[in-house]
Scaffold this active site. Structure first.
Site, mmCIF file in Angstrom:
data_model
loop_
_atom_site.group_PDB
_atom_site.id
_atom_site.type_symbol
_atom_site.label_atom_id
_atom_site.label_comp_id
_atom_site.label_asym_id
_atom_site.label_seq_id
_atom_site.Cartn_x
_atom_site.Cartn_y
_atom_site.Cartn_z
ATOM 1 N N TYR A 180 0.823 -1.216 0.000
ATOM 2 C CA TYR A 180 0.000 0.000 0.000
ATOM 3 C C TYR A 180 0.860 1.270 0.000
ATOM 4 C CZ TYR A 180 -4.015 -2.998 1.156
ATOM 5 O OH TYR A 180 -4.996 -3.967 1.146
ATOM 6 N N LYS B 230 3.056 -15.554 2.330
ATOM 7 C CA LYS B 230 2.886 -16.266 1.058
ATOM 8 C C LYS B 230 4.299 -16.645 0.612
ATOM 9 C CE LYS B 230 0.357 -17.659 -2.438
ATOM 10 N NZ LYS B 230 -0.503 -18.858 -2.311
ATOM 11 N N ASP C 70 -3.587 -17.983 1.842
ATOM 12 C CA ASP C 70 -4.783 -18.594 1.238
ATOM 13 C C ASP C 70 -5.383 -19.627 2.193
ATOM 14 O OD1 ASP C 70 -2.339 -19.729 0.739
ATOM 15 O OD2 ASP C 70 -2.805 -20.453 -1.265
ATOM 16 N N ASP D 177 -5.390 -6.479 6.043
ATOM 17 C CA ASP D 177 -6.560 -5.716 5.627
ATOM 18 C C ASP D 177 -7.685 -6.683 5.266
ATOM 19 O OD1 ASP D 177 -8.194 -3.722 4.741
ATOM 20 O OD2 ASP D 177 -7.079 -3.271 2.913
ATOM 21 N N ASP E 22 -11.027 -7.967 7.947
ATOM 22 C CA ASP E 22 -12.429 -7.770 7.566
ATOM 23 C C ASP E 22 -13.164 -9.097 7.497
ATOM 24 O OD1 ASP E 22 -12.429 -5.093 7.553
ATOM 25 O OD2 ASP E 22 -12.792 -4.819 5.411
#
Ligand code: NAD
Length: 357
Positions: A142, A189, A222, A246, A250
């Site tokens: 980001y 990852k 994942d 992020d 959520d």
């Protein structure tokens, strides 16, 4: 002991829910012999209306000088037309930046008594879960270099992390695990991304040298997204980069099904922090005494635990909330669809105060 708390109620339901949390802190202070001193500051649309800025310098200075900050929420349709840089929501981003907050803590919890609000299969929800996502907040993709080629038909964003950036958020994760059940799951990852390989190496080096009392494991992002739905009770503290956090935070909060119950904290290097409910200013219910104050009350409990190291006091508030819910007391947002009676926001606040006696 005396603690100075900056209150930033903001807009919409912000002032209602912050006021409820202040009452809970006052009662806690009386019971445990602490003095909590509160100073109110403007932010968001309320500040824009008063002085043309969503985050006045006086608010920044007051929050920097305080021992910690309790924030309500900002924004609403009234300010839809104001220029982007003056939008109420800029106040949250500006405060996080001014206070140097690089870690976000987001608990997601479901009490067995509230399993009917949970969107998971009943047998999974019935087990309950209580996890905390520790997300890096100021680095990663980001904030990395980005751009487009000259033709404008290709674009790139860059994920980049230094060892120092990973270490400082990982420390927050290990320390949170120490205050909870002592289990940290680091998400990456690393089967694809080099930043994830550095992330994993760094977290393990820190764990093996400084936090041998914390059980550390890794999970690919994942798989983590699946496990949050299959068996969220596996997790205690979940450590993640900015983008993965992020998305996962959520997901975790939606899984609980009750936005009005979820607290959060943003922390930096100092003991101070910014504590706020995860919900927004809910303009649709503002001023109607419907808003559930629990998310903000639990944010105040997090402040006691993470900024002031008052774990017993935080437990005391959390237990009162949990007992109120276990005994079946509900606000409109968490009642079952066929319930005929429920508590207003101020009645829920008073019920929690009653259970704290
Ligand atoms: P929201 O979280 O304000 O509301 C979503 C829904 O949840 C609404 O139906 C609302 O009534 C309900 N709700 C939220 N909190 C509740 C509570 N405590 N008790 C009962 N019901 C509750 O999200 P939104 O509608 O997308 O945003 C409204 C405004 O809030 C926007 O201006 C948005 O930018 C702002 N916002 C601010 C923050 C912040 O200050 N950190 C965060 C998110 C959204």
């Amino acid at each position: 002991m005396k603690y100075n708390i900056a209150l930033v109620p903001g807009d919409g339901i912000g002032p209602e829910v912050v006021e409820a949390a202040v009452k809970v802190l006052e009662v806690t202070g009386e019971k445990f012999g602490h003095e909590f001193c509160f100073t109110k500051y403007l932010a968001g649309g309320a500040a824009y209306d008063a002085c043309g800025e969503p985050l006045p310098q006086e608010t920044i200075d007051g929050c920097l000088a305080a021992d910690s900050v309790l924030f309500g929420s900002v924004g609403g349709p009234k300010w839809d037309g104001v220029p982007r840089e003056k939008r109420p929501e800029q106040a949250v981003l500006g405060l996080r930046k001014a206070l140097g907050l690089y870690t976000n803590l987001r608990p997601a919890k479901i009490e067995p008594a509230l399993a009917d609000a949970c969107v998971l299969r009943p047998d999974i929800a019935a087990k309950g879960f209580d996890l905390m996502i520790v997300r890096e907040l100021t680095g990663g993709i980001y904030f990395g270099e980005r751009g487009r080629n000259e033709a404008g038909d290709a674009a790139y964003d860059t994920e980049s992390y230094s060892v120092a950036e990973i270490e400082r958020v990982a420390r927050r994760g290990f320390e949170a695990a120490r205050k909870r059940k002592g289990h940290l799951t680091s998400i990456d990852k690393s089967n694809v991304l080099e930043t994830s390989r550095l992330w994993r190496e760094t977290v393990h080096r820190l764990g093996e040298s400084e936090y041998t009392d914390v059980r550390l494991d890794d999970m690919l992002v994942d798989n983590a997204a699946m496990q949050l739905i299959r068996d969220p009770s596996f997790f205690d503290v979940v450590l993640t980069s900015n983008m993965f956090g992020d998305i996962l935070s959520d997901e975790a909060s939606q899984v609980t099904g009750s936005i009005g119950l979820l607290a959060s904290a943003s922390l930096g290097d100092s003991a101070s922090g910014l504590y706020e409910p995860i919900h927004g200013s809910a303009p649709d219910i503002a001023g109607k005494d419907i808003a559930n104050p629990i998310a903000t009350i639990l944010s105040a409990a997090m402040m006691l635990r993470y900024s002031f190291d008052l774990g017993e006091e935080a437990d005391y508030i959390e237990k009162a909330v949990s007992d109120v819910l276990s005994d079946g007391w509900r606000t409109a947002d968490i009642k079952s669809p066929d319930a005929e009676e429920w508590l207003s926001g101020s009645q829920m606040r008073d019920k929690i105060l009653e259970y704290m006696k």
